[in-house]
Scaffold this active site. Structure first.
Site, PDB file in Angstrom:
ATOM      1  N   GLY A  41      24.052 -21.669-112.680  1.00  0.00           N
ATOM      2  CA  GLY A  41      22.733 -22.053-112.166  1.00  0.00           C
ATOM      3  C   GLY A  41      21.773 -22.374-113.284  1.00  0.00           C
ATOM      4  O   GLY A  41      22.180 -22.615-114.421  1.00  0.00           O
ATOM      5  N   ASN A  42      20.483 -22.389-112.980  1.00  0.00           N
ATOM      6  CA  ASN A  42      19.458 -22.633-113.989  1.00  0.00           C
ATOM      7  C   ASN A  42      18.214 -21.826-113.639  1.00  0.00           C
ATOM      8  O   ASN A  42      18.177 -21.117-112.633  1.00  0.00           O
ATOM      9  CB  ASN A  42      19.148 -24.134-114.113  1.00  0.00           C
ATOM     10  CG  ASN A  42      18.693 -24.752-112.809  1.00  0.00           C
ATOM     11  OD1 ASN A  42      17.670 -24.366-112.245  1.00  0.00           O
ATOM     12  ND2 ASN A  42      19.468 -25.714-112.313  1.00  0.00           N
ATOM     13  N   TYR A  43      17.166 -21.961-114.460  1.00  0.00           N
ATOM     14  CA  TYR A  43      15.994 -21.099-114.337  1.00  0.00           C
ATOM     15  C   TYR A  43      14.893 -21.672-113.431  1.00  0.00           C
ATOM     16  O   TYR A  43      13.793 -21.122-113.389  1.00  0.00           O
ATOM     17  CB  TYR A  43      15.396 -20.843-115.726  1.00  0.00           C
ATOM     18  CG  TYR A  43      16.297 -20.070-116.654  1.00  0.00           C
ATOM     19  CD1 TYR A  43      16.622 -18.740-116.384  1.00  0.00           C
ATOM     20  CD2 TYR A  43      16.821 -20.654-117.806  1.00  0.00           C
ATOM     21  CE1 TYR A  43      17.442 -18.022-117.236  1.00  0.00           C
ATOM     22  CE2 TYR A  43      17.649 -19.938-118.659  1.00  0.00           C
ATOM     23  CZ  TYR A  43      17.951 -18.626-118.381  1.00  0.00           C
ATOM     24  OH  TYR A  43      18.767 -17.908-119.220  1.00  0.00           O
TER      25      TYR A  43
END
Length: 399
Positions: free
Chosen positions: A209-211
């Protein structure tokens, strides 16, 4: 007239600027608005309810209980009645109570119950306004979506000169007119917005995923809805709520999920804003059971995800608009311009991780809007304010 028929709660607090409320009331009523005054106990020390009632042709509300016979004023009903809440003048004390939910008078309980947009016109001495506590409280109110009408500079009641004098009544009324005028600009339009991250499963408990927090996309959805558009918000996994009646929210998890929803929704909209941080790669295989740590090295093979932006760019019909986002770490303008052409965007919103306070997780953002002709840079702002800049540009193209 833009304000004709609008129901406006005017909150008055304990400031010498309370006398200006009379001019606000007269100006609003001349524009066709219906005004209900809610005044704090301290406010009545500066201006009498009789004067205000004479101007509005309505009883002034101050206390929870109007009489001792069980008659009471419902802050909930007031909050549902209003098309807008205007607190002018707003003292440092009232701003602090609003920011921290201290519901100890009728005005604050009404504010906390209101469904309508809220406008706050501060009035206080220059040092009080400049104090870190006041500025932090105003920052909190902005984060709630309240509209702050900045005070003017000039001679104050203390005879000092500086920023803190409540904005003039005619300018405050103009802010309301501008707001409701903007509210109508996208009426009848339909906008698709993607927001947040995507989660690409590795096994039942892990993902790539990412932030992304989704804050920028949600702010864009809210701004479009406020301006009258019907919004379809396709959101990845985020811890955000949104409740505007013009917004239909579709929750997804993976890039594939978002792709499928986007290609179904886009043909029926007037514009698409691709704000989501969609994963470029996803695991080639998803393991059905939790991967155990049996050796030091683990190889996960990734494959490209379907390109939502490129697909919608190819699908775009005459009269449709498509807006993209680019988060870059180097060669920012060059990379954004290249993406603009490849994806067939009408314009692209560029942010750089080099800019402090911009990018994932922040409540602020600093953007540059890039189109085929030029690029326009903006200062660091709260994301709700950034959303206004972006939708201003979108609205220009939709005219």
């Amino acid at each position: 007239m833009i304000l004709n028929g609008k129901k406006i709660i005017l909150g008055i607090t304990g400031s010498i600027a309370a006398y200006k409320a009379c001019y606000i009331i007269r100006g609003l009523i001349k524009k066709g608005a219906e005004v209900q005054v809610v005044i704090t106990p301290a406010g009545k020390e500066f201006i009498t309810p009789i004067t205000l009632s004479a101007l509005t042709s309505k009883p002034v509300i101050s206390e929870f209980f109007a009489q001792r016979d069980g008659t009471w004023n419902s802050h909930v009903d007031l909050g549902l009645w209003a098309d807008a809440v205007l607190i002018a003048p707003a003292t440092a004390a009232t701003i602090g109570k609003m920011a921290n939910g201290i519901a100890d008078n009728m005005l604050i309980t009404t504010y906390l119950s209101a469904k309508a947009p809220v406008f706050v016109a501060p009035a206080m001495d220059l040092d009080m306004f400049a104090h870190a506590a006041t500025q932090n409280n105003l920052k909190i109110l902005r984060s709630f979506g309240n509209h702050i009408i900045e005070p003017a500079s000039g001679e104050l009641a203390s005879h000092l000169v500086g920023k803190g004098r409540m904005e003039e009544p005619e300018n405050i009324i103009q802010v309301l007119e501008d707001f409701f005028s903007a509210h109508q600009v996208l009426s009848g339009k339909k906008v698709l917005i993607t927001a947040g991250p995507t989660y690409e499963k590795i096994d039942p408990v892990r993902f790539v995923g990412n932030y992304s927090s989704g804050k920028m996309g949600f702010a864009l959805a809210e701004e479009c809805a406020i301006r009258g558009a019907e919004v379809i918000l396709i959101s990845g996994p985020v811890k955000l709520d949104i409740s505007h009646p013009n917004i239909t929210r579709i929750n997804v998890e993976s890039a594939s999920d978002m792709y499928e929803k986007a290609i179904v929704c886009y043909p029926s909209v007037d514009a698409g804003i691709l704000c989501a941080a969609v994963a470029d790669f996803t695991p080639q295989e998803i393991v059905d059971t939790k991967i155990k740590r049996e050796k030091d090295d683990l190889m996960i093979r990734l494959k490209p995800t379907k390109d939502i932006a490129a697909t919608l760019g190819q699908m775009k019909k005459s009269g449709q608009l498509l807006v993209g986002f680019a988060l870059e770490t180097d060669c920012e303008l060059q990379n954004a311009s290249g993406k603009l052409k490849r994806k067939n965007f009408d314009f692209i919103v560029l942010n750089s991780l080099k800019d402090k306070g911009a990018g994932f997780g922040h409540d602020t953002n600093k953007i540059t809007i890039v189109d085929a002709q030029c690029h326009t840079s903006y200062e660091l702002k709260p994301k709700k304010e950034v959303a206004k800049d972006i939708i201003d540009r979108l609205t220009e193209l939709m005219k």
